[in-house]
Motif scaffolding. Structure first.
Motif, PDB file in Angstrom:
ATOM      1  N   PHE A  67       1.116  -0.931   0.575  1.00 21.54           N
ATOM      2  CA  PHE A  67      -0.067   0.164  -0.133  1.00 21.54           C
ATOM      3  C   PHE A  67       0.475   1.030   0.375  1.00 21.54           C
ATOM      4  N   ASP A  68       0.426   2.106  -0.775  1.00 21.07           N
ATOM      5  CA  ASP A  68       1.303   3.070  -0.909  1.00 21.07           C
ATOM      6  C   ASP A  68       0.758   4.233  -0.423  1.00 21.07           C
ATOM      7  N   GLU A  69       0.734   4.998   0.755  1.00 22.07           N
ATOM      8  CA  GLU A  69      -0.330   6.101   0.805  1.00 22.07           C
ATOM      9  C   GLU A  69      -1.850   5.976   1.484  1.00 22.07           C
ATOM     10  N   VAL A  70      -1.512   5.133   2.039  1.00 22.33           N
ATOM     11  CA  VAL A  70      -2.964   4.621   1.935  1.00 22.33           C
ATOM     12  C   VAL A  70      -3.649   5.465   2.953  1.00 22.33           C
ATOM     13  N   ASP A  71      -2.547   5.976   3.890  1.00 20.51           N
ATOM     14  CA  ASP A  71      -3.254   6.862   4.462  1.00 20.51           C
ATOM     15  C   ASP A  71      -3.808   8.256   4.279  1.00 20.51           C
ATOM     16  N   ARG A  72      -3.292   8.640   2.579  1.00 20.59           N
ATOM     17  CA  ARG A  72      -2.647  10.158   1.910  1.00 20.59           C
ATOM     18  C   ARG A  72      -4.447  11.224   2.107  1.00 20.59           C
ATOM     19  N   GLY A  73      -4.584  12.444   3.064  1.00 23.10           N
ATOM     20  CA  GLY A  73      -5.460  12.902   2.737  1.00 23.10           C
ATOM     21  C   GLY A  73      -6.203  12.571   3.926  1.00 23.10           C
ATOM     22  N   VAL A  74      -5.733  11.841   5.840  1.00 26.31           N
ATOM     23  CA  VAL A  74      -6.349  11.573   6.627  1.00 26.31           C
ATOM     24  C   VAL A  74      -5.461  11.532   7.494  1.00 26.31           C
ATOM     25  N   GLY A  75      -6.150  11.868   8.982  1.00 25.12           N
ATOM     26  CA  GLY A  75      -5.734  12.046  10.010  1.00 25.12           C
ATOM     27  C   GLY A  75      -5.971  11.516  11.069  1.00 25.12           C
ATOM     28  N   GLY A  76      -5.561  11.675  12.615  1.00 24.00           N
ATOM     29  CA  GLY A  76      -6.507  11.577  13.287  1.00 24.00           C
ATOM     30  C   GLY A  76      -7.262   9.662  13.920  1.00 24.00           C
ATOM     31  N   ALA A  77      -8.206   9.879  14.042  1.00 24.71           N
ATOM     32  CA  ALA A  77      -8.823   8.887  14.155  1.00 24.71           C
ATOM     33  C   ALA A  77      -8.922   8.027  12.533  1.00 24.71           C
ATOM     34  N   THR A  78      -9.488   8.667  11.853  1.00 31.22           N
ATOM     35  CA  THR A  78      -9.323   7.759  10.666  1.00 31.22           C
ATOM     36  C   THR A  78      -7.533   7.408  10.077  1.00 31.22           C
ATOM     37  N   ALA A  79      -6.884   7.827  10.625  1.00 29.70           N
ATOM     38  CA  ALA A  79      -5.448   7.313   9.992  1.00 29.70           C
ATOM     39  C   ALA A  79      -5.151   6.486  11.338  1.00 29.70           C
ATOM     40  N   ASP A  80      -5.451   6.411  12.753  1.00 33.07           N
ATOM     41  CA  ASP A  80      -5.786   5.192  13.296  1.00 33.07           C
ATOM     42  C   ASP A  80      -6.816   4.119  13.035  1.00 33.07           C
ATOM     43  N   ALA A  81      -7.859   4.021  12.117  1.00 31.75           N
ATOM     44  CA  ALA A  81      -8.298   3.423  11.639  1.00 31.75           C
ATOM     45  C   ALA A  81      -7.747   2.169  10.478  1.00 31.75           C
ATOM     46  N   VAL A  82      -7.179   3.265   9.602  1.00 31.42           N
ATOM     47  CA  VAL A  82      -6.525   2.464   8.657  1.00 31.42           C
ATOM     48  C   VAL A  82      -5.419   2.430   9.151  1.00 31.42           C
ATOM     49  N   GLY A  83      -4.720   2.646  10.115  1.00 33.86           N
ATOM     50  CA  GLY A  83      -3.421   1.585  10.987  1.00 33.86           C
ATOM     51  C   GLY A  83      -4.010  -0.185  11.263  1.00 33.86           C
ATOM     52  N   GLU A  84      -5.377   0.115  11.670  1.00 34.96           N
ATOM     53  CA  GLU A  84      -6.113  -0.940  12.628  1.00 34.96           C
ATOM     54  C   GLU A  84      -5.833  -1.916  11.393  1.00 34.96           C
ATOM     55  N   ARG A  85      -6.573  -1.309  10.041  1.00 37.60           N
ATOM     56  CA  ARG A  85      -6.881  -2.526   9.375  1.00 37.60           C
ATOM     57  C   ARG A  85      -5.804  -3.391   8.645  1.00 37.60           C
ATOM     58  N   LEU A  86      -4.675  -1.773   8.250  1.00 41.30           N
ATOM     59  CA  LEU A  86      -3.996  -2.839   8.160  1.00 41.30           C
ATOM     60  C   LEU A  86      -3.270  -3.622   9.380  1.00 41.30           C
ATOM     61  N   GLN A  87      -3.274  -3.541  10.136  1.00 36.18           N
ATOM     62  CA  GLN A  87      -2.977  -4.524  11.221  1.00 36.18           C
ATOM     63  C   GLN A  87      -3.283  -5.992  11.053  1.00 36.18           C
ATOM     64  N   GLY A  88      -4.207  -5.547  10.913  1.00 35.43           N
ATOM     65  CA  GLY A  88      -4.948  -7.206  10.885  1.00 35.43           C
ATOM     66  C   GLY A  88      -4.769  -7.990   9.514  1.00 35.43           C
TER      67      GLY A  88
END
Length: 241
Positions: A144-165
């Motif tokens: 995934f190349d910059e899957v978190d582009r344009g997001v931060g805070g809780a949204t970025a954390d949600a992205v990280g949580e799903r990637l970790q899963g």
């Protein structure tokens, strides 16, 4: 003219030709019946496959929509199109064409995902798909190349949580500028480019204090503050929990 002693042979040849003609007509009728039977069986199997695909498409679309909301794409639409193909395109995989379409803005007409979605949006659509399809995925490595582009805070954390899963089932490589995403990684590397007479790129594995400092830098910028280090500690502790 043929000699008299050739007549029996000629008669036998004519009989064989007539038998071949009569038998050929029978073979043709038999083959036509077999072809009609096979076609009917194919069409029945293709219809069954189409119905199964349409039902699966509805479930997939609903589950992907549920994943898009926490990825800050709640207004986007994801549609799996199951379209009948002309007979010339029928094959061992059925009589349908499957395509993913999306609309990223309210009221917009859905179109092919590769044409409509931007790089960051496409990454998040693919993340949502992979989360939903994790149980049936066969790809050993996901990038995934910059899957978190344009997001931060809780949204970025949600992205990280799903990637970790996903990382529990696949090897996941992520290029990110988000501290929330980086802190959830099992391993972290710093990629840096130096421009001199030529461009040089270095890749350095970050462990322990070096990783904490990089997460803090991602949080605060050039000047790393005590507050940034404390926030980095909280992110890393959450990742280990």
């Amino acid at each position: 003219m043929s000699k008299s002693h050739d007549l029996p042979r000629l008669a036998e040849e004519m009989r064989q030709r007539l038998a071949a003609i009569d038998g050929g007509e029978q073979d043709l009728k038999r083959l036509e019946a077999e072809a009609a039977e096979k076609r009917g069986a194919y069409e029945a199997a293709a219809r069954k496959l189409t119905e199964a695909r349409q039902a699966a498409a509805e479930r997939l679309d609903a589950e992907v929509r549920g994943e898009l909301e926490p990825l800050r794409m709640g207004g986007a639409r994801f549609i799996t199109r199951v379209t009948a193909q002309p007979e010339t395109q029928w094959g061992e995989n059925g009589a349908d064409r499957i395509a993913f379409e999306v609309a990223t803005n309210p009221g917009a007409t859905p179109g092919p995902i590769a044409k409509i979605a931007s790089g960051g949006e496409l990454s998040r659509f693919m993340l949502a798909l992979k989360v939903v399809l994790a149980e049936v995925g066969e790809t050993p490595v996901l990038v995934f190349d910059e899957v978190d582009r344009g997001v931060g805070g809780a949204t970025a954390d949600a992205v990280g949580e799903r990637l970790q899963g996903l990382a529990r089932q696949f090897q996941v490589l992520v290029v990110t500028h988000s501290p929330q995403v980086a802190a959830r990684a099992g391993h972290q590397w710093l990629i840096a480019k130096q421009i001199g007479e030529s461009a040089t790129t270095t890749v350095t594995e970050l462990v322990e204090d070096a990783r904490r400092e990089e997460i803090a830098r991602m949080l605060s910028g050039a000047e790393i503050t005590g507050e940034a280090r404390a926030a980095a500690d909280r992110l890393l502790e959450g990742q280990m929990a």
